[in-house]
Design an enzyme around this catalytic site. Structure first.
Site, PDB file in Angstrom:
ATOM      1  N   VAL A  68       0.822  -1.227   0.000  1.00 51.05           N
ATOM      2  CA  VAL A  68       0.000   0.000   0.000  1.00 51.05           C
ATOM      3  C   VAL A  68       0.852   1.272   0.000  1.00 51.05           C
ATOM      4  O   VAL A  68       0.341   2.355  -0.285  1.00 51.05           O
ATOM      5  CB  VAL A  68      -1.011   0.025   1.172  1.00 51.05           C
ATOM      6  CG1 VAL A  68      -1.987  -1.130   1.093  1.00 51.05           C
ATOM      7  CG2 VAL A  68      -0.316   0.064   2.531  1.00 51.05           C
ATOM      8  N   ASN A  91      -7.204  -1.717   6.352  1.00 50.74           N
ATOM      9  CA  ASN A  91      -6.812  -2.461   7.551  1.00 50.74           C
ATOM     10  C   ASN A  91      -5.299  -2.633   7.676  1.00 50.74           C
ATOM     11  O   ASN A  91      -4.780  -2.754   8.789  1.00 50.74           O
ATOM     12  CB  ASN A  91      -7.501  -3.838   7.511  1.00 50.74           C
ATOM     13  CG  ASN A  91      -6.902  -4.825   8.474  1.00 50.74           C
ATOM     14  OD1 ASN A  91      -7.151  -4.773   9.681  1.00 50.74           O
ATOM     15  ND2 ASN A  91      -6.081  -5.746   7.955  1.00 50.74           N
ATOM     16  N   SER A 144      -7.120   2.821  16.029  1.00 52.22           N
ATOM     17  CA  SER A 144      -6.725   2.093  17.240  1.00 52.22           C
ATOM     18  C   SER A 144      -7.084   2.946  18.446  1.00 52.22           C
ATOM     19  O   SER A 144      -7.112   4.182  18.359  1.00 52.22           O
ATOM     20  CB  SER A 144      -5.211   1.847  17.237  1.00 52.22           C
ATOM     21  OG  SER A 144      -4.787   1.436  18.514  1.00 52.22           O
ATOM     22  N   TYR A 157       3.106   5.296  15.742  1.00 53.31           N
ATOM     23  CA  TYR A 157       1.851   4.556  15.521  1.00 53.31           C
ATOM     24  C   TYR A 157       0.640   5.396  15.962  1.00 53.31           C
ATOM     25  O   TYR A 157      -0.360   5.488  15.238  1.00 53.31           O
ATOM     26  CB  TYR A 157       1.929   3.248  16.309  1.00 53.31           C
ATOM     27  CG  TYR A 157       0.758   2.309  16.133  1.00 53.31           C
ATOM     28  CD1 TYR A 157       0.578   1.586  14.960  1.00 53.31           C
ATOM     29  CD2 TYR A 157      -0.163   2.120  17.170  1.00 53.31           C
ATOM     30  CE1 TYR A 157      -0.483   0.693  14.813  1.00 53.31           C
ATOM     31  CE2 TYR A 157      -1.229   1.230  17.030  1.00 53.31           C
ATOM     32  CZ  TYR A 157      -1.379   0.524  15.854  1.00 53.31           C
ATOM     33  OH  TYR A 157      -2.436  -0.354  15.720  1.00 53.31           O
ATOM     34  N   LYS A 161      -2.575   6.628  13.800  1.00 48.03           N
ATOM     35  CA  LYS A 161      -3.932   6.174  14.106  1.00 48.03           C
ATOM     36  C   LYS A 161      -4.840   7.358  14.458  1.00 48.03           C
ATOM     37  O   LYS A 161      -6.059   7.299  14.235  1.00 48.03           O
ATOM     38  CB  LYS A 161      -3.906   5.115  15.216  1.00 48.03           C
ATOM     39  CG  LYS A 161      -3.229   3.808  14.760  1.00 48.03           C
ATOM     40  CD  LYS A 161      -3.930   3.197  13.537  1.00 48.03           C
ATOM     41  CE  LYS A 161      -3.373   1.851  13.117  1.00 48.03           C
ATOM     42  NZ  LYS A 161      -4.073   1.290  11.943  1.00 48.03           N
TER      43      LYS A 161
HETATM   44  P1  NDP Z   1      -1.166  -8.186  11.248  1.00 48.04           P
HETATM   45  O1  NDP Z   1       0.272  -7.805  11.209  1.00 48.04           O
HETATM   46  O2  NDP Z   1      -1.542  -9.484  11.876  1.00 48.04           O
HETATM   47  O3  NDP Z   1      -1.770  -8.163   9.773  1.00 48.04           O
HETATM   48  C1  NDP Z   1      -1.596  -7.046   8.961  1.00 48.04           C
HETATM   49  C2  NDP Z   1      -1.434  -7.516   7.524  1.00 48.04           C
HETATM   50  O4  NDP Z   1      -1.179  -6.334   6.737  1.00 48.04           O
HETATM   51  C3  NDP Z   1      -0.224  -8.456   7.344  1.00 48.04           C
HETATM   52  O5  NDP Z   1      -0.512  -9.512   6.444  1.00 48.04           O
HETATM   53  C4  NDP Z   1       0.819  -7.526   6.764  1.00 48.04           C
HETATM   54  O6  NDP Z   1       1.797  -8.177   5.932  1.00 48.04           O
HETATM   55  C5  NDP Z   1      -0.043  -6.598   5.916  1.00 48.04           C
HETATM   56  N1  NDP Z   1       0.699  -5.390   5.559  1.00 48.04           N
HETATM   57  C6  NDP Z   1       1.648  -4.756   6.283  1.00 48.04           C
HETATM   58  N2  NDP Z   1       2.165  -3.753   5.576  1.00 48.04           N
HETATM   59  C7  NDP Z   1       1.539  -3.745   4.367  1.00 48.04           C
HETATM   60  C8  NDP Z   1       1.665  -2.980   3.202  1.00 48.04           C
HETATM   61  N3  NDP Z   1       2.562  -1.986   3.120  1.00 48.04           N
HETATM   62  N4  NDP Z   1       0.884  -3.258   2.142  1.00 48.04           N
HETATM   63  C9  NDP Z   1      -0.014  -4.273   2.198  1.00 48.04           C
HETATM   64  N5  NDP Z   1      -0.169  -5.059   3.281  1.00 48.04           N
HETATM   65  C10 NDP Z   1       0.596  -4.793   4.355  1.00 48.04           C
HETATM   66  O7  NDP Z   1      -1.929  -6.962  11.966  1.00 48.04           O
HETATM   67  P2  NDP Z   1      -3.266  -6.964  12.834  1.00 48.04           P
HETATM   68  O8  NDP Z   1      -4.262  -7.886  12.262  1.00 48.04           O
HETATM   69  O9  NDP Z   1      -2.910  -7.099  14.259  1.00 48.04           O
HETATM   70  O10 NDP Z   1      -3.756  -5.451  12.605  1.00 48.04           O
HETATM   71  C11 NDP Z   1      -4.636  -5.071  11.563  1.00 48.04           C
HETATM   72  C12 NDP Z   1      -5.000  -3.617  11.758  1.00 48.04           C
HETATM   73  O11 NDP Z   1      -5.619  -3.444  13.032  1.00 48.04           O
HETATM   74  C13 NDP Z   1      -3.799  -2.686  11.731  1.00 48.04           C
HETATM   75  O12 NDP Z   1      -4.153  -1.480  11.077  1.00 48.04           O
HETATM   76  C14 NDP Z   1      -3.531  -2.436  13.199  1.00 48.04           C
HETATM   77  O13 NDP Z   1      -2.876  -1.221  13.401  1.00 48.04           O
HETATM   78  C15 NDP Z   1      -4.938  -2.431  13.740  1.00 48.04           C
HETATM   79  N6  NDP Z   1      -5.013  -2.713  15.187  1.00 48.04           N
HETATM   80  C16 NDP Z   1      -4.631  -3.945  15.665  1.00 48.04           C
HETATM   81  C17 NDP Z   1      -4.738  -4.205  17.027  1.00 48.04           C
HETATM   82  C18 NDP Z   1      -4.371  -5.538  17.598  1.00 48.04           C
HETATM   83  O14 NDP Z   1      -4.447  -5.702  18.824  1.00 48.04           O
HETATM   84  N7  NDP Z   1      -3.999  -6.527  16.802  1.00 48.04           N
HETATM   85  C19 NDP Z   1      -5.220  -3.178  17.972  1.00 48.04           C
HETATM   86  C20 NDP Z   1      -5.593  -1.929  17.334  1.00 48.04           C
HETATM   87  C21 NDP Z   1      -5.490  -1.734  15.992  1.00 48.04           C
HETATM   88  P3  NDP Z   1       3.230  -8.570   6.609  1.00 48.04           P
HETATM   89  O15 NDP Z   1       2.905  -9.659   7.568  1.00 48.04           O
HETATM   90  O16 NDP Z   1       4.075  -9.007   5.447  1.00 48.04           O
HETATM   91  O17 NDP Z   1       3.743  -7.325   7.268  1.00 48.04           O
END
Ligand code: NDP
Length: 249
Positions: A68, A91, A144, A157, A161
Site C-alpha cells: 500500500v 486495515n 486504534s 503509531y 492512528k
Molecule cells: P497483522 O500484522 O496481523 O496483519 C496485517 C497484515 O497487513 C499483514 O498480512 C501484513 O503483511 C499486511 N501489511 C503490512 N504492511 C503492508 C503494506 N505496506 N501493504 C499491504 N499489506 C501490508 O496486523 P493486525 O491484524 O494485528 O492489525 C490489523 C489492523 O488493526 C492494523 O491497522 C492495526 O494497526 C490495527 N489494530 C490492531 C490491534 C491488535 O491488537 N492486533 C489493535 C488496534 C489496531 P506482513 O505480515 O508481510 O507485514
C-alpha cells in the site's frame, strides 16, 4: 458468540492486509456473508496460505500482492480488479515501537508510510472504482485505541492512528453527498497469533484491566465492520467506533 446475519451478496469488499490477523477475519466474515472479497496483502506467504484455506470461496475471491506504500504496485492491482467496488476496509498497518528518544527516522517513516500514506494511496486509487450506481458506498478505516489516547513507545503509531481519524472525518464530510459513508473502527487489545504466543498470566493480567474482563477477539472487529458496511448503518458517517471493552474508561 451468536453472530448477526448480514447479506452482502452482489457486494464487493476490498480488504487491505486481508490475508492475516484481523484482516483475514474480515475477509472470511464478508465471504460468509456472501460478498466477493478482494484481498490485498504485502505478504505473499500469507496470501498463499489464505488462498488455500479459503478454497471453497474461490469464485468470490480475488488475491493480489500489494504494497500500500507503493503507488505503482497499487496502480497495477487496481487495473487488475475484476469487479467494481462497494466497500473498502483500510486495515493494513504496522508498528515499530520504541520510546520517542530511541525512535529512529526509519521507524517513523515506515509507520507513517504504511498506516497513513498507504491509507491515502488506497482510498484515492479506489475512488473511481466504486460502483457508481450504489447508494451504499463504504470506506472503513482501522484506527486504534492508541490513536484516541496515545501509548508509551508508540509516538509514530499513535500519530498515524489519530491521523486515520482526521482523514475519516474529513472524507465523511466530503463524500457523504456522493453516496459514501466513511467511518473508523478503533480496536483495543485484540487476540491474534502474536498474543496467542504470550504467557497466559500476562494475557490474564491484561484482560483484568478491561471492564468486560476479556481481551478482544478478531470477531469483535469483524462484527463492527460488517455492521458499518451494511445498509442498516447508512446514517452513521464520520464516527469512530471503539471496540475495546471499555479499556480507557
Ligand atoms: P497483522 O500484522 O496481523 O496483519 C496485517 C497484515 O497487513 C499483514 O498480512 C501484513 O503483511 C499486511 N501489511 C503490512 N504492511 C503492508 C503494506 N505496506 N501493504 C499491504 N499489506 C501490508 O496486523 P493486525 O491484524 O494485528 O492489525 C490489523 C489492523 O488493526 C492494523 O491497522 C492495526 O494497526 C490495527 N489494530 C490492531 C490491534 C491488535 O491488537 N492486533 C489493535 C488496534 C489496531 P506482513 O505480515 O508481510 O507485514
Amino acid at each position: 458468540m451468536q453472530n448477526v446475519t448480514y447479506n452482502f451478496s452482489n457486494k464487493v469488499v476490498v480488504v487491505t492486509g486481508g490475508a492475516a490477523g484481523i484482516g483475514f477475519k474480515l475477509t472470511t466474515s464478508f465471504l460468509e456473508a456472501g460478498a466477493k472479497v478482494v484481498v490485498w496483502d504485502y505478504s505473499q506467504q500469507a496470501l498463499d496460505t489464505a488462498q488455500k484455506e479459503l478454497g471453497k470461496y474461490a469464485s468470490q475471491l480475488h488475491f493480489a500482492q500489494v504494497d500500500v506504500t507503493k503507488r505503482d504496485s497499487l496502480a497495477t492491482a487496481i487495473t487488475a480488479l475484476p469487479w467494481s467496488v462497494d466497500v473498502v476496509i483500510n486495515n493494513a498497518g504496522i508498528t515499530k515501537d520504541k520510546s520517542f528518544v530511541k525512535m529512529t527516522d526509519v521507524d517513523w517513516d515506515a509507520v507513517i508510510n504504511t498506516n497513513l500514506t498507504g491509507l491515502y494511496n488506497v482510498t484515492k486509487g479506489l475512488l473511481e472504482k466504486f460502483n457508481s450506481s450504489s447508494a451504499h458506498k463504504r470506506v472503513i478505516n482501522i484506527s486504534s485505541v492508541v490513536g484516541l489516547y496515545g501509548n508509551f513507545g508508540q509516538a509514530n503509531y499513535a500519530a498515524t492512528k489519530a491521523g486515520v481519524i482526521g482523514f475519516t472525518k474529513t472524507l465523511a464530510k466530503e463524500l457523504g453527498r456522493k453516496g459514501f459513508t466513511v467511518n473508523a473502527v478503533a480496536p483495543g487489545f485484540i487476540k491474534t497469533s502474536m498474543t496467542n504466543a504470550m504467557p497466559k498470566e500476562v494475557l490474564d493480567g491484561m484482560a483484568a484491566k478491561v471492564p468486560v474482563q476479556r481481551l478482544g477477539e478478531v470477531d469483535d472487529i469483524a462484527n463492527a465492520c460488517l455492521y458499518l458496511a451494511s445498509e442498516q448503518a447508512s446514517y452513521i458517517n464520520g464516527t469512530v467506533l471503539s471496540v475495546d471493552g471499555g479499556i480507557v474508561l
